[in-house]
Design a protein around this motif. Sequence first.
Motif, PDB file in Angstrom:
ATOM      1  N   UNK A 149      50.793 -22.495-131.326  1.00 28.99           N
ATOM      2  CA  UNK A 149      50.978 -21.066-131.593  1.00 28.99           C
ATOM      3  C   UNK A 149      51.544 -20.924-133.002  1.00 28.99           C
ATOM      4  N   UNK A 150      50.961 -20.013-133.795  1.00 25.79           N
ATOM      5  CA  UNK A 150      51.455 -19.728-135.140  1.00 25.79           C
ATOM      6  C   UNK A 150      51.924 -18.279-135.186  1.00 25.79           C
ATOM      7  N   UNK A 151      53.200 -18.116-135.438  1.00 24.78           N
ATOM      8  CA  UNK A 151      53.841 -16.803-135.366  1.00 24.78           C
ATOM      9  C   UNK A 151      54.137 -16.290-136.766  1.00 24.78           C
ATOM     10  N   UNK A 152      53.326 -15.335-137.226  1.00 21.21           N
ATOM     11  CA  UNK A 152      53.503 -14.773-138.573  1.00 21.21           C
ATOM     12  C   UNK A 152      54.322 -13.492-138.568  1.00 21.21           C
ATOM     13  N   UNK A 153      54.633 -12.953-137.393  1.00 23.55           N
ATOM     14  CA  UNK A 153      55.219 -11.606-137.354  1.00 23.55           C
ATOM     15  C   UNK A 153      56.347 -11.479-136.336  1.00 23.55           C
ATOM     16  N   UNK A 154      57.095 -12.554-136.129  1.00 26.12           N
ATOM     17  CA  UNK A 154      58.250 -12.486-135.243  1.00 26.12           C
ATOM     18  C   UNK A 154      59.463 -11.981-135.997  1.00 26.12           C
ATOM     19  N   UNK A 157      55.006 -24.916-131.885  1.00 30.85           N
ATOM     20  CA  UNK A 157      55.168 -23.499-132.228  1.00 30.85           C
ATOM     21  C   UNK A 157      55.558 -23.425-133.696  1.00 30.85           C
ATOM     22  N   UNK A 158      54.723 -22.813-134.505  1.00 27.99           N
ATOM     23  CA  UNK A 158      55.024 -22.629-135.927  1.00 27.99           C
ATOM     24  C   UNK A 158      55.593 -21.241-136.121  1.00 27.99           C
ATOM     25  N   UNK A 159      56.817 -21.183-136.612  1.00 26.47           N
ATOM     26  CA  UNK A 159      57.460 -19.889-136.828  1.00 26.47           C
ATOM     27  C   UNK A 159      57.690 -19.655-138.317  1.00 26.47           C
ATOM     28  N   UNK A 160      57.177 -18.535-138.810  1.00 21.68           N
ATOM     29  CA  UNK A 160      57.368 -18.176-140.217  1.00 21.68           C
ATOM     30  C   UNK A 160      58.682 -17.425-140.354  1.00 21.68           C
ATOM     31  N   UNK A 163      59.825 -28.912-130.712  1.00 19.41           N
ATOM     32  CA  UNK A 163      58.401 -28.659-130.961  1.00 19.41           C
ATOM     33  C   UNK A 163      58.170 -27.488-131.915  1.00 19.41           C
ATOM     34  N   UNK A 164      59.219 -27.057-132.599  1.00 20.04           N
ATOM     35  CA  UNK A 164      59.103 -25.874-133.463  1.00 20.04           C
ATOM     36  C   UNK A 164      59.101 -26.287-134.937  1.00 20.04           C
ATOM     37  N   UNK A 165      58.109 -25.802-135.662  1.00 22.13           N
ATOM     38  CA  UNK A 165      58.063 -25.938-137.116  1.00 22.13           C
ATOM     39  C   UNK A 165      58.610 -24.639-137.695  1.00 22.13           C
ATOM     40  N   UNK A 166      59.834 -24.697-138.212  1.00 27.94           N
ATOM     41  CA  UNK A 166      60.493 -23.517-138.772  1.00 27.94           C
ATOM     42  C   UNK A 166      60.251 -23.499-140.282  1.00 27.94           C
ATOM     43  N   UNK A 167      59.576 -22.483-140.758  1.00 31.24           N
ATOM     44  CA  UNK A 167      59.244 -22.396-142.178  1.00 31.24           C
ATOM     45  C   UNK A 167      60.059 -21.284-142.819  1.00 31.24           C
ATOM     46  N   UNK A 179      48.153 -29.000-141.821  1.00 32.81           N
ATOM     47  CA  UNK A 179      48.411 -30.442-141.886  1.00 32.81           C
ATOM     48  C   UNK A 179      49.545 -30.819-140.937  1.00 32.81           C
ATOM     49  N   UNK A 180      50.588 -29.994-140.925  1.00 32.68           N
ATOM     50  CA  UNK A 180      51.734 -30.254-140.052  1.00 32.68           C
ATOM     51  C   UNK A 180      51.377 -30.047-138.585  1.00 32.68           C
ATOM     52  N   UNK A 181      50.622 -28.991-138.296  1.00 34.38           N
ATOM     53  CA  UNK A 181      50.268 -28.688-136.908  1.00 34.38           C
ATOM     54  C   UNK A 181      49.352 -29.751-136.318  1.00 34.38           C
TER      55      UNK A 181
END
Length: 342
Positions: A64-69, A89-92, A154-158, A210-212
């Motif tokens: 899941x890629x979250x661009x608007x949380x 879970x990728x969180x922007x 499991x979270x990629x925090x950007x 690449x990370x995901x």
Amino acid sequence: MKILILGGTRFLGKALVEEALKRGHEITLFNRGNHKEAFPEVEQLIGNRDSDVSVLKKRKWDVVMDTCGFAPHQIKNIASVLGDSIEQYTYISSISAYKDWIPPHITEAYPLTSKMPTTDKMKEIENGKISPYEYYGALKVLCEKEAEKQWPGRVLQIRAGLLVGPYDYTDRLPYWIQRVAHGGRVLVPGRSDRPVQLIDVKDLATWVFDMAENRKAGTFNVTGPRNELTIKELLNTCKMVTNNETEFIWADESFLLDHQVQPWTEMPLWAPEHFPLEGEKEPWKGTFLINIEKAVNAGLSFRPLEETIHDVYQWIKESKYTVQKGGISLEKEQELLEAWLR
């Protein structure tokens, strides 16, 4: 991979979808359906993450890629239907999560903001009575914590810096490109060698995938470029790309502040280096000196600046986009130029 992108139809989301399609992934978008014309070839699920996420039930995605949380209840709502089924879970998030930008070279270990909204304010945010932008940095911190709570490890925090590229409606880089393209004398705040940082959304999207694909997690500052970029280099590149005769007039910060010129808004990409902003005790010297070594070591790379500016300039011309929110009017700029040159 099967990927669910929350958002996906405007700016960063567009770049993520385009990168996913290029790599052959199976994409589903979840949003309010305000831009259904974008990516008709992609499955789009309509809902509202503030209240109704039922359309996501009994579905499974790898990532899941979250661009608007913008608030933690939105993360909770997604977790309530997806549960433990996802692998990453990728969180922007944002560099606004930090307590300030005072020291240069802030790393991911720097303290986060502690200025949290009250319980009553949180309820108003959840009910849509006040905008989450009022507590933007604090809510990003809470969203990071909620995501890690729901999917530990499991979270990629950007923690993203200034994102630029086509479809950028923030009017920061577009202001300067459009102003340089207009030509003439251009008023620029501060010293010509002060640093700026920004990253093309396409570079961010490439790195995210690449990370995901390798299921990488962790917290990363993500901005650019790798080597220090000055405002003079940025504007000279705008001048080269737009092929325009422009003269840059560098005005002292004290002069601009004395004339009530607002940093960030009236002069995008400017945070005073020698004067504290309202409510602060020290100037934000580290605003455009965020440490990105961790992300670079994890493979983050950058396209040439002229390519990014060319892409934005073409989008401005083709879409006939006009800057509306950022920058001062030509009339006010002319008045300031005359006063400064006197």
